[in-house]
Design an enzyme around this catalytic site. Structure first.
Site, short mmCIF file in Angstrom:
data_model
loop_
_atom_site.label_atom_id
_atom_site.label_comp_id
_atom_site.label_asym_id
_atom_site.label_seq_id
_atom_site.Cartn_x
_atom_site.Cartn_y
_atom_site.Cartn_z
N SER A 212 4.66 -33.76 -33.26
CA SER A 212 5.77 -32.92 -33.72
C SER A 212 7.12 -33.55 -33.37
O SER A 212 7.24 -34.34 -32.43
CB SER A 212 5.69 -31.54 -33.08
N1 SAH Z 1 0.91 -30.62 -30.44
C1 SAH Z 1 0.64 -31.83 -31.18
C2 SAH Z 1 0.85 -31.65 -32.66
C3 SAH Z 1 -0.35 -32.14 -33.40
S1 SAH Z 1 -0.43 -31.74 -35.11
C4 SAH Z 1 1.40 -33.01 -30.63
O1 SAH Z 1 2.27 -32.81 -29.78
O2 SAH Z 1 1.10 -34.16 -30.98
C5 SAH Z 1 -1.54 -30.36 -35.10
C6 SAH Z 1 -2.93 -30.59 -34.56
O3 SAH Z 1 -3.66 -29.39 -34.81
C7 SAH Z 1 -3.72 -31.72 -35.23
O4 SAH Z 1 -4.13 -32.64 -34.25
C8 SAH Z 1 -4.91 -31.01 -35.87
O5 SAH Z 1 -6.12 -31.74 -35.83
C9 SAH Z 1 -5.00 -29.74 -35.01
N2 SAH Z 1 -5.71 -28.65 -35.66
C10 SAH Z 1 -5.68 -28.26 -36.97
N3 SAH Z 1 -6.51 -27.23 -37.18
C11 SAH Z 1 -7.09 -26.93 -35.98
C12 SAH Z 1 -8.05 -25.96 -35.54
N4 SAH Z 1 -8.57 -25.06 -36.37
N5 SAH Z 1 -8.39 -25.97 -34.25
C13 SAH Z 1 -7.89 -26.86 -33.36
N6 SAH Z 1 -6.99 -27.81 -33.71
C14 SAH Z 1 -6.59 -27.84 -35.00
#
Ligand code: SAH
Length: 212
Positions: free
Chosen positions: A62
């Site tokens: 993000s």
């Molecule tokens: N907080 C992260 C942002 C990652 S983007 C950072 O700082 O890098 C969002 C993440 O949510 C992705 O890695 C994706 O795989 C995860 N995600 C999407 N759907 C999900 C679900 N149902 N359960 C767990 N994780 C999920």
């Protein structure tokens, strides 16, 4: 640049201050976290810019501003013991939360991302983060209730399991929506739940279905 990451991270914190972030714990966490270690080596030259970046498998780390904004909003309610993050991704948001909360729990559906994130946090000596490969729609019942819950992927509506796992007086922050998403803050009181819809945002979707 990498040898000098402290300077770059400090400048990033200054940029976020200029954009309105005021919580000193959050600014200190941004200034002391080596964001270049959370992205692929070919993107490291961009890692202290205030932008989201790809982390593979269609996912993103993000934008630092939104990481700081969501953390600051949660902290503004005065609860800093247990936080649940849904969507570990690179682990950068988890690292920031680890410096602001006593205990962080984080759930990720893509195993390879979860492994990498776990290694990064271990290397940074952030030992107050527990990670799980699982479906964020279900939260993490075994460790509930949580004072704070943060979703870093967007569902069309708040998963009911997460509302159940929020403590009374707890607060949940999430991007909600499909085409158009809004940052949404939900507070649990003894009477029930209250909802505040904040600014428009753009996150990857909270995927429903099988784990990878
Ligand atoms: N907080 C992260 C942002 C990652 S983007 C950072 O700082 O890098 C969002 C993440 O949510 C992705 O890695 C994706 O795989 C995860 N995600 C999407 N759907 C999900 C679900 N149902 N359960 C767990 N994780 C999920």
């Amino acid at each position: 640049m990498i040898a000098n990451y402290q300077r770059s991270a400090h400048q990033l914190a200054q940029t976020l201050y200029n954009e309105g972030i005021r919580n000193q714990k959050v600014l200190d966490a941004i200034a002391s976290t080596p964001r270049h270690l959370f992205v692929d080596s070919v993107l490291q030259h961009k890692s202290y810019q205030n932008t989201a970046l790809p982390i593979g498998l269609g996912q993103t780390i993000s934008q630092p501003f939104i990481v700081a904004r969501m953390t600051e909003l949660l902290l503004s309610y005065g609860l800093n013991q247990k936080v649940l993050e849904i969507g570990t991704g690179s682990g950068y948001q988890s690292a920031i939360l680890a410096q602001c909360f006593d205990m962080v729990y984080s759930v990720e559906r893509i195993k390879s991302l979860q492994w990498q994130a776990r290694r990064r946090l271990q290397n940074l000596d952030l030992h107050n983060v527990k990670m799980k490969h699982g479906d964020g729609w279900k939260g993490w019942q075994a460790n509930a209730p949580f004072d704070a819950i943060m979703l870093t992927a967007a569902p069309s509506e708040v998963p009911s399991a997460l509302l159940d796992q929020l403590s009374v007086n707890g607060v949940l922050i999430a991007p909600i929506g499909e085409q158009q998403q809004y940052l949404t803050l939900i507070k649990r009181t003894t009477q029930g739940f209250s909802k505040d819809i904040l600014e428009p945002v753009r996150f990857v979707p909270l995927v429903a279905g099988e784990l990878l």
